[in-house]
Design an enzyme around this catalytic site. Sequence first.
Site, PDB file in Angstrom:
ATOM      1  N   CYS A 128      43.376  15.557   9.552  1.00  0.00           N
ATOM      2  CA  CYS A 128      42.980  16.959   9.663  1.00  0.00           C
ATOM      3  C   CYS A 128      43.045  17.427  11.111  1.00  0.00           C
ATOM      4  O   CYS A 128      44.133  17.576  11.641  1.00  0.00           O
ATOM      5  CB  CYS A 128      41.626  17.175   9.007  1.00  0.00           C
ATOM      6  SG  CYS A 128      41.442  18.871   8.431  1.00  0.00           S
ATOM      7  N   GLU A 140      40.626  10.045   2.963  1.00  0.00           N
ATOM      8  CA  GLU A 140      39.456   9.173   2.842  1.00  0.00           C
ATOM      9  C   GLU A 140      38.575   9.544   1.652  1.00  0.00           C
ATOM     10  O   GLU A 140      37.852   8.701   1.115  1.00  0.00           O
ATOM     11  CB  GLU A 140      38.641   9.188   4.141  1.00  0.00           C
ATOM     12  CG  GLU A 140      37.866  10.478   4.462  1.00  0.00           C
ATOM     13  CD  GLU A 140      38.696  11.558   5.171  1.00  0.00           C
ATOM     14  OE1 GLU A 140      39.936  11.493   5.117  1.00  0.00           O
ATOM     15  OE2 GLU A 140      38.090  12.470   5.778  1.00  0.00           O
ATOM     16  N   THR A 150       3.632   1.856  -1.320  1.00  0.00           N
ATOM     17  CA  THR A 150       4.135   2.041  -2.689  1.00  0.00           C
ATOM     18  C   THR A 150       3.022   2.565  -3.593  1.00  0.00           C
ATOM     19  O   THR A 150       3.210   3.514  -4.363  1.00  0.00           O
ATOM     20  CB  THR A 150       4.683   0.704  -3.238  1.00  0.00           C
ATOM     21  OG1 THR A 150       5.759   0.303  -2.412  1.00  0.00           O
ATOM     22  CG2 THR A 150       5.160   0.845  -4.665  1.00  0.00           C
ATOM     23  N   LYS A 170       0.808  -1.230   0.000  1.00  0.00           N
ATOM     24  CA  LYS A 170       0.000   0.000   0.000  1.00  0.00           C
ATOM     25  C   LYS A 170       0.843   1.284   0.000  1.00  0.00           C
ATOM     26  O   LYS A 170       0.555   2.213  -0.770  1.00  0.00           O
ATOM     27  CB  LYS A 170      -0.971  -0.007   1.192  1.00  0.00           C
ATOM     28  CG  LYS A 170      -2.088   1.024   1.104  1.00  0.00           C
ATOM     29  CD  LYS A 170      -3.121   0.687   0.044  1.00  0.00           C
ATOM     30  CE  LYS A 170      -4.109  -0.330   0.574  1.00  0.00           C
ATOM     31  NZ  LYS A 170      -5.010  -0.836  -0.475  1.00  0.00           N
ATOM     32  N   HIS A 207      42.353  15.180   3.654  1.00  0.00           N
ATOM     33  CA  HIS A 207      41.367  14.128   3.910  1.00  0.00           C
ATOM     34  C   HIS A 207      41.554  13.003   2.900  1.00  0.00           C
ATOM     35  O   HIS A 207      40.858  12.961   1.878  1.00  0.00           O
ATOM     36  CB  HIS A 207      39.944  14.682   3.782  1.00  0.00           C
ATOM     37  CG  HIS A 207      39.550  15.585   4.899  1.00  0.00           C
ATOM     38  ND1 HIS A 207      38.910  15.138   6.027  1.00  0.00           N
ATOM     39  CD2 HIS A 207      39.748  16.896   5.079  1.00  0.00           C
ATOM     40  CE1 HIS A 207      38.704  16.147   6.853  1.00  0.00           C
ATOM     41  NE2 HIS A 207      39.207  17.236   6.297  1.00  0.00           N
TER      42      HIS A 207
HETATM   43  N1  GLN Z   1      38.984  22.586  12.627  1.00  0.00           N
HETATM   44  C1  GLN Z   1      40.230  22.371  11.946  1.00  0.00           C
HETATM   45  C2  GLN Z   1      40.496  23.438  10.905  1.00  0.00           C
HETATM   46  O1  GLN Z   1      39.603  24.130  10.498  1.00  0.00           O
HETATM   47  C3  GLN Z   1      40.258  20.985  11.309  1.00  0.00           C
HETATM   48  C4  GLN Z   1      39.252  20.803  10.243  1.00  0.00           C
HETATM   49  C5  GLN Z   1      38.999  19.363   9.880  1.00  0.00           C
HETATM   50  O2  GLN Z   1      39.314  18.446  10.649  1.00  0.00           O
HETATM   51  N2  GLN Z   1      38.372  19.130   8.727  1.00  0.00           N
HETATM   52  O3  GLN Z   1      41.611  23.578  10.455  1.00  0.00           O
END
Ligand code: GLN
Length: 536
Positions: free
Chosen positions: A382, A510, A193, A191, A508
Site C-alpha cells: 500500500c 496480509e 476472578t 480473588k 493488503h
Molecule cells: N495513505 C495511502 C493512501 O491513502 C496509503 C494507505 C495505506 O497504506 N493503507 O492511499
Amino acid sequence: MATKYIFVTGGVTSSLGKGIISASLAKLLQARNLRVTIQKFDPYINIDPGTLNPYEHGECYVTEDGAETDLDLGHYERFLNTCTSKANNVTTGRIYRSVIDRERQGAYLGKTVQIIPHITDEIKRRMMLLGKTGNYDVVITELGGTVGDIESLPYVEAVRQLQWELPDEDNMLIHLTLVPYLNAAKELKTKPTQHSVRMLQQYGVHPDVIVCRTEHEIPADMRRKMALFCNVKPNAVIQSIDARSIYEVPLNMAKEKLDELAIEHLKLDVGEPDLTRWNAFLDRLFHPQTEVNIALVGKYVELQDAYKSILEAFIHAGAANQCKVRVTCIHSEFLNEENVEDQLGNRDAILVAPGFGERGLEGKLVAIRYARENKIPFFGICLGMQMAVLEYARNVIGLAEAASTEVRPNTPHPVINLMEDQKTTTIKGGTMRLGAYDCQIQEGSLAYRIYGKTLISERHRHRYEVNSEYRDQLNAAGLITSGKNPDTGLVEIVEIPEHPFYIAVQFHPELKSTPENPQPIFVAFVKAAMDYKARR
Ligand code: GLN
C-alpha cells in the site's frame, strides 16, 4: 437444530485474549463439522475503528465487503479460514445510530427512547442477526471491554435478557479472567476472578464456564475453590496458560475440554474433531529447518498490534517454508542515508509497511532504494508500494520533485495522486477504497509466477493511487506495472524484472493470509529471503 449462541465476556483487565479464546473455541467446533462464526461488539462510540489511529486501537482490519473493523476479526478469519463481514463487528456508535435514525423516522412515536429497552433491544437484535441467516449452527459473540466498565453495561444487560429469552441449551456464557501469580508470595491468586464473577452476578448474569488466563498451572483444589465461589461446576473452571503461539491455543483449549463443555451444555450432536490441517501447520511452525531475518520498515514499530496481520502472515508463510521468520521492526522516521547500511545491511529481506501521512516517509524511500540497489528481496504494501513508485520516479527516472499529493498537494510531478472519486469526498469515515477488488495480472510476471493465475482478488484500504499519466514512463524505465484493476486500470502491482525479488502492491495481501491458506506473496517473499541468505 436451533442456532446456538455463545457469549464471551472478560473480567479483571483487558488484553487477556478474549479474541483468541473465542477463535479457538470456534476452531474446535468447526473441526467437528459445525458452521461457526464469531462477532465482536465494541463498546466505543466510533461507528467503526477506521478513524482510529493504531496507537489507539492497533491495526484496522478490512473485510471482503469493505468494513473497517477491529483486529480481532483478523484472528477470527485466520483461525476459521472463512470470511467475516460488516455484520461481524458492531460498535455502540452503530447501535445508537440505528436507534436514533429510527426515532427520527417516527418508529417510536409518543414514546421516550431509552437505553433499556431500546438500545438493549437493538443490541439483542444484532446479536441474533447472523444466527437468523440460517448459515450458522453456532454464533460466538465476543463482548469488547471489561465487565464493570460503564460503557459495557448495556451489552451485559442484553446478555442477561437473552439468558432468559433463549432456552438454556441454546446459550452459554464464557467469562475470561486473570489469575495472577505473585512472585514475592510464589502464589496464584483467585480473588480478582471471584470479584469479577461477583460483578457479573450482580448484573444478573451467570457464567457457565470460567476461563482463567494464567502463567502457571492452576491446581485442582484452586479450581474447585473458584467453582464454589463463582457458582459453576468444578469442571467448568479451566485454565488458559501462556502458549508458544496463539495457534496452539485451540489445542490447549481442547485439552481443557472447553469444546466438550460447550457440546454438552448446548446439546450439540457432533462427532470427533478433525484438526489434521491445523496440526500439520503447527508441526511445520514448530519445526523450522532454517531461519531468516526480515526488516519491517514502518512508523508504528513500538506497537505490537499496528501491523498484526503482516506479522501473522509472516508466521503462516514461515511455516509454509518451514522457516523461522524473525521480523525486526525498523523505525522509518529515524532511517537515513547514513544509518541505512547499519540498520538494513544484514537483513535477508525488506518489507515497507502501509501507512498514512508524512511522518517517516523519507526513511521508507531510503529503505526502498537500499533494497533496490543492493538486490535485497523487497516487498512493499500500500503506502509501501506508493513509495516504491516514488523512489523509482525520483532516483531512476530523475523526477527529483516527484511526490504523493497526500503530503505535497502542489508537487509538479504528482506520481501518486488522489483517486478521482475521492476528490469530491469530504467525509472521513468509511470513504476510502475499501474491501475486495479484482486485479488482472500480466502473464510471465513475477506476480503471475507467485499466484499462478491471471485474475486475483485482494482487499484494499486507500485514497491515493499511481497516477496513470506516469505509467508508460515507469514501464519504459523498468518498473513494470504487472497488475491492474480490470475495470478502471488502477495500478495494483509493480515489480522490477531486473531485480531478484522486487514486488509492491496497492492492496493488503496480509489480510487474507491464514495458517491453512498462507498468502502467496508472503510465501514467495520468505522463500526469496531464504535464497538470498543462502547466496550471501
Ligand atoms: N495513505 C495511502 C493512501 O491513502 C496509503 C494507505 C495505506 O497504506 N493503507 O492511499
